[in-house]
Write a protein that holds these residues in place. Structure first.
Motif, PDB file in Angstrom:
ATOM      1  N   ASN A  50      -9.881  -4.342  -5.586  1.00  0.00           N
ATOM      2  CA  ASN A  50     -10.275  -2.411  -4.865  1.00  0.00           C
ATOM      3  C   ASN A  50      -9.684  -2.298  -6.008  1.00  0.00           C
ATOM      4  O   ASN A  50      -8.216  -1.777  -6.313  1.00  0.00           O
TER       5      ASN A  50
ATOM      6  N   GLN B 181      -9.536   0.612  -6.851  1.00  0.00           N
ATOM      7  CA  GLN B 181      -9.199   2.022  -7.046  1.00  0.00           C
ATOM      8  C   GLN B 181      -7.128   1.832  -7.319  1.00  0.00           C
ATOM      9  O   GLN B 181      -6.570   2.779  -7.479  1.00  0.00           O
ATOM     10  N   ASN B 182      -6.338   0.771  -6.904  1.00  0.00           N
ATOM     11  CA  ASN B 182      -5.919   0.891  -6.749  1.00  0.00           C
ATOM     12  C   ASN B 182      -4.656   0.520  -7.159  1.00  0.00           C
ATOM     13  O   ASN B 182      -3.195   0.485  -7.895  1.00  0.00           O
ATOM     14  N   CYS B 183      -4.680  -0.198  -9.166  1.00  0.00           N
ATOM     15  CA  CYS B 183      -4.694  -1.218 -10.083  1.00  0.00           C
ATOM     16  C   CYS B 183      -3.833   0.474 -10.686  1.00  0.00           C
ATOM     17  O   CYS B 183      -4.102   1.586 -11.239  1.00  0.00           O
TER      18      CYS B 183
ATOM     19  N   THR C 216      -1.419   6.439  -8.194  1.00  0.00           N
ATOM     20  CA  THR C 216      -2.417   5.917  -9.092  1.00  0.00           C
ATOM     21  C   THR C 216      -3.790   6.648  -8.339  1.00  0.00           C
ATOM     22  O   THR C 216      -3.940   6.991  -7.078  1.00  0.00           O
TER      23      THR C 216
ATOM     24  N   VAL D  65       1.916   1.807  -3.507  1.00  0.00           N
ATOM     25  CA  VAL D  65       1.171   1.991  -4.497  1.00  0.00           C
ATOM     26  C   VAL D  65       0.390   3.559  -4.513  1.00  0.00           C
ATOM     27  O   VAL D  65       0.428   4.186  -5.552  1.00  0.00           O
TER      28      VAL D  65
ATOM     29  N   LEU E 159       1.196  -1.407   0.440  1.00  0.00           N
ATOM     30  CA  LEU E 159       0.130   0.305  -0.217  1.00  0.00           C
ATOM     31  C   LEU E 159       1.437   1.582  -0.241  1.00  0.00           C
ATOM     32  O   LEU E 159       0.559   2.396  -0.352  1.00  0.00           O
TER      33      LEU E 159
ATOM     34  N   ALA F  20      -0.524  -4.446  -6.391  1.00  0.00           N
ATOM     35  CA  ALA F  20      -0.945  -3.317  -6.758  1.00  0.00           C
ATOM     36  C   ALA F  20      -1.807  -3.471  -5.104  1.00  0.00           C
ATOM     37  O   ALA F  20      -2.353  -2.677  -5.254  1.00  0.00           O
TER      38      ALA F  20
ATOM     39  N   VAL G  65      -5.016  -5.048  -5.580  1.00  0.00           N
ATOM     40  CA  VAL G  65      -6.297  -5.069  -6.265  1.00  0.00           C
ATOM     41  C   VAL G  65      -6.822  -5.953  -5.546  1.00  0.00           C
ATOM     42  O   VAL G  65      -7.535  -6.116  -5.130  1.00  0.00           O
TER      43      VAL G  65
END
Length: 545
Positions: free
Chosen positions: A510, A512-514, A455, A450, A447, A491, A493
């Motif tokens: 998840n 939004q983490n991509c 991102t 990322v 985390l 990431a 995800v």
């Protein structure tokens, strides 16, 4: 042995005394001789070399820049504790003499400015989401994605339909494993006469290090630890030359690996603690992180490149020189050849086309005549040679014998082992890998990594990581392979979380983490994940990468 002693003259024999007396007479002439050769008061300087007369004491050198251009292109095999240097012989793919070290994020931004200055329209906030076709089946153009859709799929009050862009020829340059190219492969059967593409996942960090450890121009590559010999991969560490002590470092893992417990991200973090790597990073600061899939199929996996109304260029079809880990030069050349071929067609007064969208077959013919085709052909056997008993080391031996001597002219072409998604073994047949906890100084968690990628995605939109069947992640991937998507994603995800009610797990995405690496679309053993574009502008911000 020589012995020096004093002998009284009285004890000398008569002949000896006569000799001594003669020497006394002769000595009168010696000063004349010596005086003649030493008559000049200034001795002419014969030696001027800086090892005798240091430049820092010579006023003539004051103000002269003594900075050297440093190249120290190095390759090594790593064991858990040691670094074994391997000489880079002239002509081998890993020789980087004469190349430039640049940040690709800066380069493409600069190239975009040059294109706009020439009148090219660039739409950076929009993503090509759909291929458009004429009634005769030829490519008509593309459509950008719709915007203003809620996470549950319902339209927002701000909904807008995407924009259509039409052209006589559409050039697809999506990069590795493009989601539109996937559709084109099936529509026009472009992979009928080539092997399946095989891939690697490349993870990269940018560090600001202690200036005393900074060696501008140095290029380091390694293979070996922490990977075993049957897992293809290696590392790079480049010292940038941009006025501040920056290094770009990264780790590549071939996505044909077999152990579902392997985590490419954690292998990368573990590698940084090697005794030959960690000292460079100690006292430094990590300032950026990213990840992207790489084409590794090479020559054997290049598909048909042209079809009515369109063509493929760059890393989309896969022009990377795998052992060199370089593909920018071949991608750019393919773009140049495509432009020249299309221009010839559009300016041909006698042009007759069977379809509305032009089929520019000349492009593929020109590419096969270029140095790109020759270069990729010469290294075609290096990657698949790593599939033998000796694994990666067998590939190195093959390279040393056949590539260095024959330059890729051996009369055979080796094959890959199939699709990467088919290579995983069931979890019950593999040993779990215990990774050390990150220390927060050299190694880090997902985390926090990322967060450095920049991102960003609109949260209230449908997940762009789609599942063809929502039941497969738990019923097949988790039960057979212990949920490899939670480890191969760089990431964070994919997570398997407990059900809110009852026993068991569900897959949580998840999105939004991509970081748009495409690894999940490639490595998913069920081929159930389909990556599509999110709303325009969403994704990582790799400006300085």
């Amino acid at each position: 042995m020589t012995v020096n002693m004093l002998v009284p003259l009285a004890k000398l024999s008569c002949p000896a005394y006569q000799c001594f007396n003669a020497l006394k007479i002769k000595k009168n002439y010696l000063p004349l001789c010596a005086t003649r050769w030493a008559s000049s008061s200034v001795v002419p300087r014969i030696t001027t070399h800086y090892t005798i007369y240091p430049r820092d004491k010579d006023k003539r050198w004051e103000g002269v820049s003594m900075e050297r251009f440093a190249e120290e292109d190095r390759f090594a095999i790593l064991t858990q504790k040691y670094r074994i240097p391997v000489p880079i012989l002239p002509g081998l793919p890993m020789n980087n003499h004469g190349n430039y070290i640049v940040r690709l994020g800066h380069l493409v931004s600069w190239m975009g400015e040059q294109a706009e200055a020439l009148g090219v329209e660039v739409y950076p906030g929009y993503a090509a989401a759909e291929v458009l076709f004429h009634e005769d089946g030829s490519i008509k153009g593309i459509a950008t994605n719709d915007v203003g859709i809620q996470k549950d799929g319902a339209p927002k009050t701000t909904f807008e339909r995407g924009l259509e862009l039409h052209a006589k020829v559409t050039i697809f340059a999506e990069g590795c494993h493009g989601h539109l190219a996937k559709q084109l492969y099936k529509k026009f059967d472009l992979r009928a006469n080539c092997e399946p593409q095989t891939y690697g996942i490349g993870l990269k960090e940018l560090w600001l290090i202690d200036e005393k450890k900074w060696k501008p121009g140095r290029v380091d590559h390694t293979v070996g630890w922490p990977l075993d010999r049957h897992t293809y991969g290696g590392s790079f560490l480049y010292h940038l030359n941009e006025g501040e002590p920056l290094v770009a470092l990264g780790f590549v893992v071939g996505l044909d690996y077999q152990n579902p417990y392997l985590s490419p991200f954690r292998e990368f973090q573990r590698w940084k603690h090697h005794p030959s790597i960690q000292p460079t990073l100690e006292g430094g600061k990590r300032i950026a992180y990213g990840a992207r899939a790489l084409n590794e199929g090479g020559f054997q996996s290049i598909p048909k490149l042209t079809f009515p109304g369109g063509l493929l260029i760059g890393c989309s079809p896969g022009f990377m020189n795998v052992p060199k880990i370089k593909g920018t030069h071949t991608a750019m050349k393919s773009g140049v050849l495509a432009a020249e071929s299309i221009f010839n067609q559009l300016t041909n007064e006698n042009l007759q086309s069977k379809t509305i969208g032009l089929h520019v077959t000349e492009y593929e013919d020109n590419l096969k005549k270029s140095w790109v085709w020759k270069e990729l052909y010469s290294v075609r056997n290096i990657r698949p040679s790593c599939h033998g008993f000796l694994g990666l080391y067998g590939g190195m031996i093959y390279t040393g014998i056949f590539y260095w001597i024959l330059r890729g002219m051996e009369p055979w072409t080796l094959k890959h082992k199939g699709s990467d998604s088919d290579r995983l073994k069931p979890a019950k047949d593999c040993t779990p890998i215990e990774y050390p906890k990150p220390d927060g100084q050299i190694s880090f968690d997902l985390l926090s990594s990322v967060a450095l990628s920049g991102t960003n995605h609109e949260h209230d939109q449908p997940a762009h990581l789609t599942l063809k069947d929502d039941s497969i992640p738990v019923n097949r991937n988790l039960s057979i392979y212990d949920g490899p998507e939670q480890r191969f994603c760089p990431a964070g995800v994919y997570e398997f979380v407990p059900l809110e009610q009852g026993d068991g797990f569900r897959l949580q995405i998840n999105a939004q983490n991509c970081v748009h690496c495409k690894t999940c679309d490639i490595k998913d053993p069920s081929q159930n994940i389909n990556w599509v574009v999110p709303e325009g502008g969403g994704g990582p911000a790799y400006n300085g990468m």
